[in-house]
Design a protein around this motif. Structure first.
Motif, PDB file in Angstrom:
ATOM      1  N   LYS A  34     -40.472  54.950 -10.843  1.00 27.65           N
ATOM      2  CA  LYS A  34     -39.207  54.378 -10.370  1.00 27.65           C
ATOM      3  C   LYS A  34     -39.215  52.844 -10.478  1.00 27.65           C
ATOM      4  O   LYS A  34     -38.194  52.200 -10.271  1.00 27.65           O
ATOM      5  CB  LYS A  34     -38.935  54.834  -8.937  1.00 27.65           C
ATOM      6  N   GLY A  35     -40.367  52.282 -10.822  1.00 29.13           N
ATOM      7  CA  GLY A  35     -40.466  50.835 -10.987  1.00 29.13           C
ATOM      8  C   GLY A  35     -40.538  50.060  -9.685  1.00 29.13           C
ATOM      9  O   GLY A  35     -40.214  48.871  -9.660  1.00 29.13           O
ATOM     10  N   LEU A  36     -40.977  50.705  -8.620  1.00 29.12           N
ATOM     11  CA  LEU A  36     -41.059  50.040  -7.323  1.00 29.12           C
ATOM     12  C   LEU A  36     -42.291  49.142  -7.263  1.00 29.12           C
ATOM     13  O   LEU A  36     -43.320  49.439  -7.870  1.00 29.12           O
ATOM     14  CB  LEU A  36     -41.121  51.080  -6.199  1.00 29.12           C
ATOM     15  N   SER A  37     -42.193  48.076  -6.505  1.00 29.95           N
ATOM     16  CA  SER A  37     -43.317  47.145  -6.379  1.00 29.95           C
ATOM     17  C   SER A  37     -44.239  47.503  -5.217  1.00 29.95           C
ATOM     18  O   SER A  37     -45.121  46.716  -4.870  1.00 29.95           O
ATOM     19  CB  SER A  37     -42.794  45.716  -6.222  1.00 29.95           C
ATOM     20  N   THR A  38     -44.061  48.655  -4.640  1.00 33.73           N
ATOM     21  CA  THR A  38     -44.873  49.115  -3.513  1.00 33.73           C
ATOM     22  C   THR A  38     -46.344  49.204  -3.918  1.00 33.73           C
ATOM     23  O   THR A  38     -46.682  49.830  -4.914  1.00 33.73           O
ATOM     24  CB  THR A  38     -44.383  50.506  -3.038  1.00 33.73           C
ATOM     25  N   ARG A  39     -47.202  48.563  -3.142  1.00 34.47           N
ATOM     26  CA  ARG A  39     -48.658  48.662  -3.335  1.00 34.47           C
ATOM     27  C   ARG A  39     -49.130  49.974  -2.720  1.00 34.47           C
ATOM     28  O   ARG A  39     -48.521  50.462  -1.761  1.00 34.47           O
ATOM     29  CB  ARG A  39     -49.376  47.493  -2.668  1.00 34.47           C
ATOM     30  N   VAL A  40     -50.231  50.516  -3.245  1.00 30.82           N
ATOM     31  CA  VAL A  40     -50.718  51.824  -2.792  1.00 30.82           C
ATOM     32  C   VAL A  40     -52.193  51.751  -2.423  1.00 30.82           C
ATOM     33  O   VAL A  40     -52.995  51.147  -3.142  1.00 30.82           O
ATOM     34  CB  VAL A  40     -50.514  52.892  -3.891  1.00 30.82           C
ATOM     35  N   ILE A  41     -52.523  52.379  -1.307  1.00 31.35           N
ATOM     36  CA  ILE A  41     -53.907  52.633  -0.913  1.00 31.35           C
ATOM     37  C   ILE A  41     -54.030  54.143  -0.763  1.00 31.35           C
ATOM     38  O   ILE A  41     -53.215  54.773  -0.090  1.00 31.35           O
ATOM     39  CB  ILE A  41     -54.262  51.950   0.421  1.00 31.35           C
ATOM     40  N   ALA A  58     -38.002  56.051  -1.652  1.00 34.44           N
ATOM     41  CA  ALA A  58     -36.985  55.831  -2.687  1.00 34.44           C
ATOM     42  C   ALA A  58     -35.768  55.105  -2.110  1.00 34.44           C
ATOM     43  O   ALA A  58     -35.152  54.273  -2.781  1.00 34.44           O
ATOM     44  CB  ALA A  58     -36.572  57.159  -3.308  1.00 34.44           C
ATOM     45  N   HIS A  59     -35.423  55.408  -0.860  1.00 31.76           N
ATOM     46  CA  HIS A  59     -34.254  54.800  -0.217  1.00 31.76           C
ATOM     47  C   HIS A  59     -34.518  53.337   0.160  1.00 31.76           C
ATOM     48  O   HIS A  59     -33.650  52.479  -0.008  1.00 31.76           O
ATOM     49  CB  HIS A  59     -33.881  55.596   1.025  1.00 31.76           C
ATOM     50  N   SER A  60     -35.712  53.077   0.700  1.00 31.49           N
ATOM     51  CA  SER A  60     -36.050  51.726   1.140  1.00 31.49           C
ATOM     52  C   SER A  60     -37.530  51.484   0.835  1.00 31.49           C
ATOM     53  O   SER A  60     -38.391  51.739   1.679  1.00 31.49           O
ATOM     54  CB  SER A  60     -35.775  51.591   2.641  1.00 31.49           C
TER      55      SER A  60
END
Length: 122
Positions: A72-79, A44-46
């Motif tokens: 949160k709408g983050l663009s982080t990809r997930v595996i 969430a912070h970075s």
């Protein structure tokens, strides 16, 4: 340019092995957590480019973390990593389950690297 990856895995040895592997690859800068709440604070912070999440963990699992990332709408990809399916089962499904990238544990590191590269190439 290196890509950031957060690894969340409750097995300390596997968690450290994944961090060492991603850091040593030269393409990634990794943070690793065995505690999902601490991982969420860091995410969430970075927000990282990629999150490698164990599906089943005490208290807060990878699926819940992925939902928090999405909410949160983050663009982080997930595996997702899972011991619920074998490597062969996830491979037979093209490492996709329910539209998500999933790999059975124990996962060969070259497979994770390929999946990480694919996730970030989109």
């Amino acid at each position: 340019m290196t890509k950031s990856v957060v690894i969340v895995e409750d097995d300390p040895c596997w968690c450290e092995a994944l961090k060492t592997f991603f850091d040593g690859n030269g393409e990634f800068s990794a943070l690793a957590f065995t505690d999902a709440h601490q991982a969420w604070d860091a995410i969430a912070h970075s927000p990282p480019d990629l999150a490698v999440l164990d599906v089943v963990m005490p208290v807060l699992g990878g699926q819940e973390l992925a939902e928090m990332i999405r909410e949160k709408g983050l663009s982080t990809r997930v595996i997702f990593l899972t011991g619920l399916l074998t490597l062969e089962e996830t491979k037979a499904r093209g490492y996709r389950v329910g539209g998500q990238t999933v790999v059975g544990k124990p996962a060969p590191l070259h497979v994770l690297l390929d999946l990480a590269r694919q996730a970030l190439a989109v």
